[in-house]
Design an enzyme around this catalytic site. Sequence first.
Site, PDB file in Angstrom:
ATOM      1  N   LYS A   1      63.628  -6.195 -18.617  1.00 34.75           N
ATOM      2  CA  LYS A   1      62.804  -7.089 -17.840  1.00 34.75           C
ATOM      3  C   LYS A   1      63.481  -8.019 -17.442  1.00 34.75           C
ATOM      4  O   LYS A   1      64.683  -8.336 -17.801  1.00 34.75           O
ATOM      5  CB  LYS A   1      61.473  -7.323 -18.574  1.00 34.75           C
ATOM      6  CG  LYS A   1      60.779  -6.575 -19.137  1.00 34.75           C
ATOM      7  CD  LYS A   1      59.363  -6.881 -20.134  1.00 34.75           C
ATOM      8  CE  LYS A   1      58.696  -5.907 -20.553  1.00 34.75           C
ATOM      9  NZ  LYS A   1      57.483  -5.840 -21.253  1.00 34.75           N
TER      10      LYS A   1
ATOM     11  N   TYR B   1      51.675  -1.040 -14.349  1.00 34.17           N
ATOM     12  CA  TYR B   1      50.878  -1.788 -15.394  1.00 34.17           C
ATOM     13  C   TYR B   1      49.325  -1.598 -15.036  1.00 34.17           C
ATOM     14  O   TYR B   1      48.418  -2.392 -15.576  1.00 34.17           O
ATOM     15  CB  TYR B   1      50.982  -2.951 -15.466  1.00 34.17           C
ATOM     16  CG  TYR B   1      52.240  -3.458 -16.205  1.00 34.17           C
ATOM     17  CD1 TYR B   1      52.436  -2.711 -17.770  1.00 34.17           C
ATOM     18  CD2 TYR B   1      53.334  -4.221 -16.016  1.00 34.17           C
ATOM     19  CE1 TYR B   1      53.596  -3.057 -18.434  1.00 34.17           C
ATOM     20  CE2 TYR B   1      54.532  -4.506 -17.017  1.00 34.17           C
ATOM     21  CZ  TYR B   1      54.639  -3.821 -18.026  1.00 34.17           C
ATOM     22  OH  TYR B   1      55.933  -4.417 -18.783  1.00 34.17           O
TER      23      TYR B   1
ATOM     24  N   PHE C   1      45.856 -11.346 -19.760  1.00 33.76           N
ATOM     25  CA  PHE C   1      47.366 -11.909 -19.287  1.00 33.76           C
ATOM     26  C   PHE C   1      47.724 -10.980 -18.106  1.00 33.76           C
ATOM     27  O   PHE C   1      49.163 -11.090 -17.724  1.00 33.76           O
ATOM     28  CB  PHE C   1      48.251 -11.613 -20.444  1.00 33.76           C
ATOM     29  CG  PHE C   1      47.891  -9.986 -21.078  1.00 33.76           C
ATOM     30  CD1 PHE C   1      48.730  -9.247 -20.521  1.00 33.76           C
ATOM     31  CD2 PHE C   1      47.110  -9.613 -22.106  1.00 33.76           C
ATOM     32  CE1 PHE C   1      48.807  -7.723 -21.036  1.00 33.76           C
ATOM     33  CE2 PHE C   1      47.077  -8.624 -22.712  1.00 33.76           C
ATOM     34  CZ  PHE C   1      47.884  -7.471 -22.045  1.00 33.76           C
TER      35      PHE C   1
ATOM     36  N   ARG D   1      60.535   4.005 -28.622  1.00 35.78           N
ATOM     37  CA  ARG D   1      59.378   3.100 -28.970  1.00 35.78           C
ATOM     38  C   ARG D   1      59.902   2.221 -30.137  1.00 35.78           C
ATOM     39  O   ARG D   1      59.577   1.227 -30.405  1.00 35.78           O
ATOM     40  CB  ARG D   1      58.158   3.561 -28.983  1.00 35.78           C
ATOM     41  CG  ARG D   1      57.320   3.937 -27.631  1.00 35.78           C
ATOM     42  CD  ARG D   1      56.997   2.825 -26.870  1.00 35.78           C
ATOM     43  NE  ARG D   1      55.989   1.964 -27.382  1.00 35.78           N
ATOM     44  CZ  ARG D   1      55.135   1.143 -26.750  1.00 35.78           C
ATOM     45  NH1 ARG D   1      55.560   0.810 -25.424  1.00 35.78           N
ATOM     46  NH2 ARG D   1      54.376   0.560 -27.140  1.00 35.78           N
TER      47      ARG D   1
ATOM     48  N   THR E   1      55.156  -4.384 -29.653  1.00 35.33           N
ATOM     49  CA  THR E   1      54.655  -5.297 -28.237  1.00 35.33           C
ATOM     50  C   THR E   1      55.054  -6.727 -28.745  1.00 35.33           C
ATOM     51  O   THR E   1      55.547  -7.392 -27.893  1.00 35.33           O
ATOM     52  CB  THR E   1      53.344  -5.034 -27.952  1.00 35.33           C
ATOM     53  OG1 THR E   1      53.286  -3.835 -27.836  1.00 35.33           O
ATOM     54  CG2 THR E   1      53.071  -5.935 -26.632  1.00 35.33           C
TER      55      THR E   1
ATOM     56  N   ARG F   1      63.464  -5.603 -29.852  1.00 37.45           N
ATOM     57  CA  ARG F   1      62.265  -6.928 -29.805  1.00 37.45           C
ATOM     58  C   ARG F   1      62.567  -7.862 -30.852  1.00 37.45           C
ATOM     59  O   ARG F   1      62.569  -9.234 -30.869  1.00 37.45           O
ATOM     60  CB  ARG F   1      61.074  -6.560 -29.480  1.00 37.45           C
ATOM     61  CG  ARG F   1      60.802  -6.053 -27.926  1.00 37.45           C
ATOM     62  CD  ARG F   1      59.510  -5.485 -27.793  1.00 37.45           C
ATOM     63  NE  ARG F   1      59.209  -5.133 -26.485  1.00 37.45           N
ATOM     64  CZ  ARG F   1      58.304  -4.146 -26.214  1.00 37.45           C
ATOM     65  NH1 ARG F   1      57.194  -3.862 -27.067  1.00 37.45           N
ATOM     66  NH2 ARG F   1      57.858  -4.109 -24.824  1.00 37.45           N
TER      67      ARG F   1
ATOM     68  N   ASN G   1      59.246 -10.604 -23.780  1.00 34.30           N
ATOM     69  CA  ASN G   1      59.716  -9.335 -24.724  1.00 34.30           C
ATOM     70  C   ASN G   1      60.874  -8.612 -24.267  1.00 34.30           C
ATOM     71  O   ASN G   1      60.777  -7.469 -24.776  1.00 34.30           O
ATOM     72  CB  ASN G   1      58.384  -8.633 -25.322  1.00 34.30           C
ATOM     73  CG  ASN G   1      57.740  -7.938 -24.748  1.00 34.30           C
ATOM     74  OD1 ASN G   1      58.194  -7.636 -23.533  1.00 34.30           O
ATOM     75  ND2 ASN G   1      56.730  -7.193 -24.951  1.00 34.30           N
TER      76      ASN G   1
ATOM     77  N   HIS H   1      60.698  -2.845 -21.438  1.00 24.78           N
ATOM     78  CA  HIS H   1      59.576  -1.955 -21.596  1.00 24.78           C
ATOM     79  C   HIS H   1      59.920  -0.532 -22.169  1.00 24.78           C
ATOM     80  O   HIS H   1      61.305   0.034 -21.512  1.00 24.78           O
ATOM     81  CB  HIS H   1      59.027  -1.698 -19.868  1.00 24.78           C
ATOM     82  CG  HIS H   1      57.948  -0.670 -19.717  1.00 24.78           C
ATOM     83  ND1 HIS H   1      56.825  -0.876 -20.223  1.00 24.78           N
ATOM     84  CD2 HIS H   1      58.442   0.859 -19.554  1.00 24.78           C
ATOM     85  CE1 HIS H   1      56.503   0.559 -19.997  1.00 24.78           C
ATOM     86  NE2 HIS H   1      57.341   1.310 -19.580  1.00 24.78           N
TER      87      HIS H   1
ATOM     88  N   GLU I   1      55.809   7.223 -15.092  1.00 21.17           N
ATOM     89  CA  GLU I   1      56.536   5.818 -14.996  1.00 21.17           C
ATOM     90  C   GLU I   1      57.904   6.244 -14.030  1.00 21.17           C
ATOM     91  O   GLU I   1      58.370   5.676 -13.206  1.00 21.17           O
ATOM     92  CB  GLU I   1      56.728   5.495 -16.009  1.00 21.17           C
ATOM     93  CG  GLU I   1      55.644   4.538 -16.741  1.00 21.17           C
ATOM     94  CD  GLU I   1      55.664   4.111 -18.074  1.00 21.17           C
ATOM     95  OE1 GLU I   1      54.724   3.668 -18.766  1.00 21.17           O
ATOM     96  OE2 GLU I   1      56.701   4.131 -18.739  1.00 21.17           O
TER      97      GLU I   1
END
Length: 152
Positions: free
Chosen positions: A13, A53, A61, A89, A95, A106, A116, A119, A130
């Site tokens: 990100k 998203y 948010f 993951r 998250t 993270r 964070n 993705h 995706e």
Amino acid sequence: MDAKVERTFIAIKPDGVQRGIVGDIIKRFEAKGFKLVGMKMMSASEEHLTKHYIDLKEKPFFKDLIKYMSSGPVVAMVWEGKGAVKTGRVMLGETNPANSLPGTIRGDFCIDVGKNIIHGSDSVESATKEISLWFKDDELVTYTSCAFSWLY
Ligand code: DAT
Ligand code: MG
């Protein structure tokens, strides 16, 4: 599908790019043994991110998330290997970085859920969606990794 060619979509990100963590993140996926089959740096539009998203559209948010994700360049990648989605993951952590163990990306590199840094697809089905949203077919590379027979 051969389990060894499962693919996941990973994106660093804007905060991960600005903070200079791109190399650290790529290093972890390489060291694990996953194969990089696509990578590009891009500034994603709000329209594109809204598609990405879309499942979170009703969340309070959502607007801030789109603003944050479009605030600078991201590094979009596709990593391939056995269990790439689930293991990816696990490598990311939770998250909310506050719940992410040390040793996860993270857990090691960020503090706030709104910043964070990375993705990762949450299922094989979302990975497929995706990857096709972020990459054209000819942007994904087919090659044999010399490490393959030492990993499997
Ligand atoms: P993940 O990125 O772990 O798959 P998600 O898909 O539920 O998590 O949410 C997408 C992103 O939205 C997440 O990485 C950060 C942001 N987000 C999620 N929950 C949030 C919250 N409660 N407050 C602020 N941002 C949130
Ligand atoms: Mg998600």
